[in-house]
Design an enzyme around this catalytic site. Sequence first.
Site, PDB file in Angstrom:
ATOM      1  N   SER A 109       0.830  -1.200   0.000  1.00  0.00           N
ATOM      2  CA  SER A 109       0.000   0.000   0.000  1.00  0.00           C
ATOM      3  C   SER A 109       0.868   1.255   0.000  1.00  0.00           C
ATOM      4  CB  SER A 109      -0.895   0.004   1.234  1.00  0.00           C
ATOM      5  OG  SER A 109      -1.723   1.144   1.212  1.00  0.00           O
ATOM      6  N   SER A 141      -3.891   3.777   0.922  1.00  0.00           N
ATOM      7  CA  SER A 141      -4.870   3.805   2.006  1.00  0.00           C
ATOM      8  C   SER A 141      -5.917   4.877   1.710  1.00  0.00           C
ATOM      9  CB  SER A 141      -4.178   4.107   3.340  1.00  0.00           C
ATOM     10  OG  SER A 141      -3.459   2.967   3.772  1.00  0.00           O
ATOM     11  N   ASN A 150       9.738   8.700   4.091  1.00  0.00           N
ATOM     12  CA  ASN A 150       8.607   9.450   3.526  1.00  0.00           C
ATOM     13  C   ASN A 150       7.633   9.888   4.597  1.00  0.00           C
ATOM     14  OD1 ASN A 150       5.629   8.321   3.247  1.00  0.00           O
ATOM     15  ND2 ASN A 150       7.000   6.547   3.370  1.00  0.00           N
ATOM     16  N   ASN A 209      -5.119   0.039   7.738  1.00  0.00           N
ATOM     17  CA  ASN A 209      -3.898   0.784   8.052  1.00  0.00           C
ATOM     18  C   ASN A 209      -3.993   1.252   9.500  1.00  0.00           C
ATOM     19  OD1 ASN A 209      -1.811   2.571   8.379  1.00  0.00           O
ATOM     20  ND2 ASN A 209      -2.048   3.540   6.369  1.00  0.00           N
ATOM     21  N   CYS A 218       0.261   3.854  10.036  1.00  0.00           N
ATOM     22  CA  CYS A 218       0.991   4.978   9.433  1.00  0.00           C
ATOM     23  C   CYS A 218       1.653   5.764  10.561  1.00  0.00           C
ATOM     24  CB  CYS A 218       0.045   5.875   8.654  1.00  0.00           C
ATOM     25  SG  CYS A 218       0.863   7.361   8.031  1.00  0.00           S
ATOM     26  N   GLY A 231      12.560   0.253   3.081  1.00  0.00           N
ATOM     27  CA  GLY A 231      13.708  -0.219   2.307  1.00  0.00           C
ATOM     28  C   GLY A 231      14.606  -1.158   3.102  1.00  0.00           C
ATOM     29  N   GLY A 250       8.852  -5.072   4.501  1.00  0.00           N
ATOM     30  CA  GLY A 250       9.983  -4.308   5.006  1.00  0.00           C
ATOM     31  C   GLY A 250      11.273  -4.667   4.300  1.00  0.00           C
ATOM     32  N   GLY A 254       7.398  -2.557  -1.719  1.00  0.00           N
ATOM     33  CA  GLY A 254       7.110  -1.150  -1.987  1.00  0.00           C
ATOM     34  C   GLY A 254       8.322  -0.394  -2.484  1.00  0.00           C
ATOM     35  N   THR A 255       9.266  -0.168  -1.570  1.00  0.00           N
ATOM     36  CA  THR A 255      10.414   0.675  -1.886  1.00  0.00           C
ATOM     37  C   THR A 255      11.230   0.140  -3.058  1.00  0.00           C
ATOM     38  OG1 THR A 255      10.464   1.328   0.421  1.00  0.00           O
ATOM     39  CG2 THR A 255      12.445   1.780  -0.863  1.00  0.00           C
TER      40      THR A 255
END
Lengths: 265, 305
Positions: free
Chosen positions: B21, B46, B70, B126, B129, B216, B242, B264-265
């Site tokens: 996400s 989200s 971020n 979520n 965050c 990351g 992760g 993601g990253t």
Amino acid sequence: MVRYRRPVRTIVRVTDRVQETPSTVTLRFPYAPPALPGQFVMVWFPGDDELPMSLSYTDGPSKGITVKVMGETSRHVQSVAPGTQVGIRGPYGNRFDLSPRRILVVAGGSGAAVLAPAAEAARARGAEVTVALGATRASELLFRDRFRAMGARVEVATDDGSEGHAGFVTTVAESELARGEFEAVWTCGPEVMMRKVIAAAEPLGVPVHCSMERHMKCAIGMCDACALGPFHVCTDGPVFPAERLKGVPDFGRFHRDSSGRRVPF
Amino acid sequence: MADLSVRFAGLSLRNPFLLASGVWGESGDSLAGAWAAGAGGVITKSIGAVPRAGYPNPTIETYERWGLLNAMGLPNPGIGEYPREIEVAQRAGALVIGSVFAGDATEFARLARRMAATGVIAIELNLSCPHAEGFGTEVGSEPEDVEKIVRAVVAEVRVPVIAKITPNTSDPAGLASAAEAGGAAAVSAINTVRALAIDVHLRRPVLAHGLGGLSGAAIKPIGLACIWQIYEAVSIPIIGIGGIGSGQDALEYAMAGARAVEVGTAVAFDGISVFARLPRELAGLLDELGFARFEDAVGAAHTRV
């Protein structure tokens, strides 16, 4: 494929501020990483926003951006003077293909900012460059003298008729396309204008490249803010061949605001 | 060739690599693009009750390949407009998991019901965050809150509910247990790790919001530890998140206890084609190590301690 090259933001001091037209300002700053015409940088005005800006000067260690002082951008740029610190990261994105030998450049408003260094690089390689340059009035014609100095032929259109053709720059572009044998058209400006340029060049078989703009946040192909159909302007662009844009329903019609909502132009 | 397909929590996926996400998830075309690239499923940005612009830039700080910081601030078009984007992705064949965020159990339940109506295969909550006032970690740090929210959502929807757990607490496994008690079909962990970047020239934080979340490679060992502890604490399936950027990273997460992973990253570093490379690498590694199926590796490291 590792496309991740310049990771760290650099804080620089603006060296020059040049009022190009009543509404357009160039900021020059030292930034050594090599850049190619068409690419952009993220410019951070500390304490305020960070925005994507095409490089209007790409050669050498002194880079530059040229921006229209309006709306969101104005409050950042208006306070910037020589000595002001800004953050730079990039350059990001792709570039103009400099191989065509006869190029028509169609610039609307501040679109000339990204097209001028591309035209300069093409001229340096010996290409013939014709520029259709449009603005609201004569005083707003961006980089007219710079285009002339590089040896390009410049045809002007102004909305109020104060210089050149009175009306749309697309009319000038159409007549240039009709009489010249161009190998490529480069255009940047309002998307409605770019769509008209594509419509004029396509029947003649002249490939068009458009420099696109969308709301941008990360600039590294992650956050999706600059989504344009199946593309991301930051990593797939900002320069797009027209044929890639043809299947994108949002082109010329919708952009996305900072929440990601589609908003009509 | 090792079998990468996974079945858990009522889901059946062609491979364990899900688009995390927050990445490529604001537009339907991008979700479709991640699916076409090879993801086993895609998770939306989200989504909240109303459109939200997020924080001003800078919203990210980039480092070498080890990490990315971020604080986007949960930008999203809102549940009113977002179903259109899900539909675009679904028309392209994508299996879509809907992520939602809210400030309390009632709002979560209402939002989840509207999300479920779009035909998503699951809902991820979520609860984690690390940098949005009134949302995320602020409602997902206490086990009682997590259990209450999950219970309220599970009562509203038929699709599996996945609780996304924060690492920014002393006891992530306790939060996972609370989610299980509330009826979650699965938990996912970890969200980003609370982090900060300072610019010494300007004597200020880099991100407009100040605090952000780190993702990351740097956080992979933290994620693995959380998965390890959660695996020992719950019996529902776990999705690992992760710093996953290689087939081996995914297998490490599996051996720690994850049945699937989110990526993601790595998309920022390697492009969306990472979803073609990861399954290839994972299958090769499983073959080399003698695993016939990815699922056989889940929890494998726990027997050695």
